[in-house]
Design a protein around this motif. Structure first.
Motif, short mmCIF file in Angstrom:
data_model
loop_
_atom_site.label_atom_id
_atom_site.label_comp_id
_atom_site.label_asym_id
_atom_site.label_seq_id
_atom_site.Cartn_x
_atom_site.Cartn_y
_atom_site.Cartn_z
N GLU A 77 -2.40 5.76 -12.08
CA GLU A 77 -2.32 7.18 -12.23
C GLU A 77 -3.89 7.81 -12.66
N GLY A 78 -4.71 7.33 -13.31
CA GLY A 78 -6.01 7.64 -13.60
C GLY A 78 -6.90 7.98 -12.44
N THR A 79 -6.55 7.22 -11.50
CA THR A 79 -7.49 7.16 -10.37
C THR A 79 -6.67 7.68 -9.03
N ARG A 80 -5.92 8.25 -9.23
CA ARG A 80 -4.93 9.02 -8.46
C ARG A 80 -4.34 8.08 -7.27
N GLY A 81 -4.09 6.92 -7.79
CA GLY A 81 -3.35 6.20 -6.75
C GLY A 81 -1.78 6.22 -6.75
N GLU A 82 -1.22 5.60 -5.74
CA GLU A 82 0.16 5.58 -5.64
C GLU A 82 0.67 4.12 -5.34
N ILE A 83 1.47 3.96 -5.95
CA ILE A 83 2.21 2.43 -6.28
C ILE A 83 3.21 2.62 -4.99
N SER A 84 3.02 1.97 -3.88
CA SER A 84 3.92 2.00 -2.86
C SER A 84 5.35 1.31 -3.03
N HIS A 85 5.18 -0.06 -3.62
CA HIS A 85 6.22 -0.98 -3.73
C HIS A 85 5.92 -2.04 -4.54
N TYR A 86 6.77 -2.75 -5.04
CA TYR A 86 6.54 -4.23 -5.85
C TYR A 86 7.29 -5.23 -4.72
N ILE A 87 6.56 -6.21 -4.78
CA ILE A 87 7.26 -7.66 -4.15
C ILE A 87 7.01 -8.49 -5.04
N GLY A 88 7.92 -8.84 -5.86
CA GLY A 88 8.02 -9.82 -7.04
C GLY A 88 7.00 -9.41 -7.96
N ASP A 89 5.86 -10.19 -8.36
CA ASP A 89 4.88 -10.06 -9.39
C ASP A 89 3.67 -9.35 -8.61
#
Length: 377
Positions: free
Chosen positions: A209-221
């Motif tokens: 969040e602090g670098t204005r990124g977006e988490i697209s999705h998680y794949i396991g770990d």
């Protein structure tokens, strides 16, 4: 390097982006309430002074109460949705009643004690506010829940249907995953490993969040993080995200050792290119990215093991960064990655030698793994 080493970059200092953002939001909320009451008093019979006093007595209890309520929110945020609504409604009802009581004292200071009681305010003066208030709380909690599921930067695009049709975007992609997850799962057991992975991904939230990124999705770990290219290139934000997360784990070392007996490490790969973003699925929809850049990034991340590195980046992306003074770039030359017909120039990125973390055992976070052939990565 001669002389005193330069100060550590601000993003490596002990900070919480979400806490700082919340403080800014609360401060703005308080100022807006006071300005509204001041304007209301100026253009009504209340008068400017009374309007300002009402604004102070309305804003301060609400802002202070919300700040204190944040501690409780961290405990109840995993509660069922209905429980969240009830707890929030009860809390904010008490805050609203308290604020209205203080306001009534300002407007009608000579009223009888019976007419200044909280019960009288709730049943005679402001009874119509509470149904509206509860609906607002329900909408806010529902919107926050949806935004939390979709991730920062995605919610508004989802609301306006931006991804209903495929969109071509230039994005920086990062694949970040926990080291030795298979052996950790065997060592800790499924339940404790799941708890470790949960804490690991929660600690990743601030850097993203602090670098204005977006988490697209998680794949396991593994987490797939993206930045729009102009946003990510500014101040080398993907690199900030990586080293910020490293620092976050260092700060939380005591928690991980006490809870799990170890400190998790991680590695990441970075690449840039065009992707196609679209919303897929009907019963369960998700916004996904397609394109060769994702496959290439995954292969670069897998090559970390072969190079004994924590962060690898394509030469194409590394050349676009401004090469900040707090990190160093080490070209590793062309590498033929698994599944790729042509070799790709790879660059190792690490903190610059003059950046010294406080005395600790940070190296354990990124201990190099045994090397193997690139094609086996």
């Amino acid at each position: 390097m001669e002389g005193n080493p330069p100060d550590r970059p601000p993003f490596l200092l002990n900070q919480s982006y979400r806490r700082a953002r919340a403080i800014r939001i609360y401060a703005r909320l308080g100022v807006m309430i006071m300005l509204y009451c001041l304007i209301l008093g100026t253009f009504t019979r209340l008068g400017t002074v009374t309007g300002l006093r009402i604004g102070v007595f309305m804003a301060l209890p609400m802002v202070v109460s919300i700040v204190l309520f944040r501690r409780l929110q961290t405990v109840i945020k995993r509660w069922p949705f209905a429980a969240l609504v009830v707890v929030n409604a009860l809390f904010y009802t008490l805050v609203l009643l308290g604020a209205l009581w203080l306001i009534t004292l300002q407007i009608h200071p000579n009223e009888s004690k019976e007419h200044l009681g909280l019960y009288y305010i709730a049943t005679h003066i402001a009874w119509w506010l509470f149904p509206v208030f509860y609906c607002d709380i329900l909408i806010v909690i529902a919107a926050r829940g949806i935004a939390r599921k979709l991730g920062p930067g995605v919610f508004l695009n989802w609301i306006r249907g931006y991804y209903h049709r495929p969109r071509i975007e230039d994005r920086i992609i990062m694949f970040l995953d926990m080291r030795d997850s298979t052996s950790l799962a065997e060592q800790l057991g499924d339940e404790r490993f799941s708890a470790l992975l949960r804490d690991f991904m929660i600690d990743l939230s601030d850097p993203v969040e602090g670098t204005r990124g977006e988490i697209s999705h998680y794949i396991g770990d593994e987490a797939v993080i993206t930045w729009r290219t102009p946003v990510g290139l500014k101040d080398a934000r993907p690199l900030q995200c990586f080293f910020w997360f490293e620092e976050k784990l260092r700060q939380r070392r005591g928690h991980y050792l006490a809870t799990y007996g170890l400190v998790p490490g991680f590695k990441a790969g970075l690449h840039v290119g065009r992707v196609v973003a679209t919303e897929v699925g009907e019963i369960k929809s998700e916004i996904v990215f397609h394109g060769d850049v994702l496959n290439t990034t995954a292969r670069i991340q897998a090559a970390c093991k072969s190079f004994g590195a924590s962060l690898l980046c394509s030469e194409e992306l590394a050349g676009k960064f401004d090469h900040p003074s707090w990190c160093e770039f080490t070209p590793l030359g062309p590498a033929l990655l698994k599944g790729k017909a042509e070799p790709i120039d790879i660059v190792r990125i690490s903190l610059a030698p003059h950046i010294r973390l406080p005395e600790d055992r940070t190296a354990e976070l990124h201990a190099p793994e045994p090397t193997s052939a690139l094609t086996d990565a």
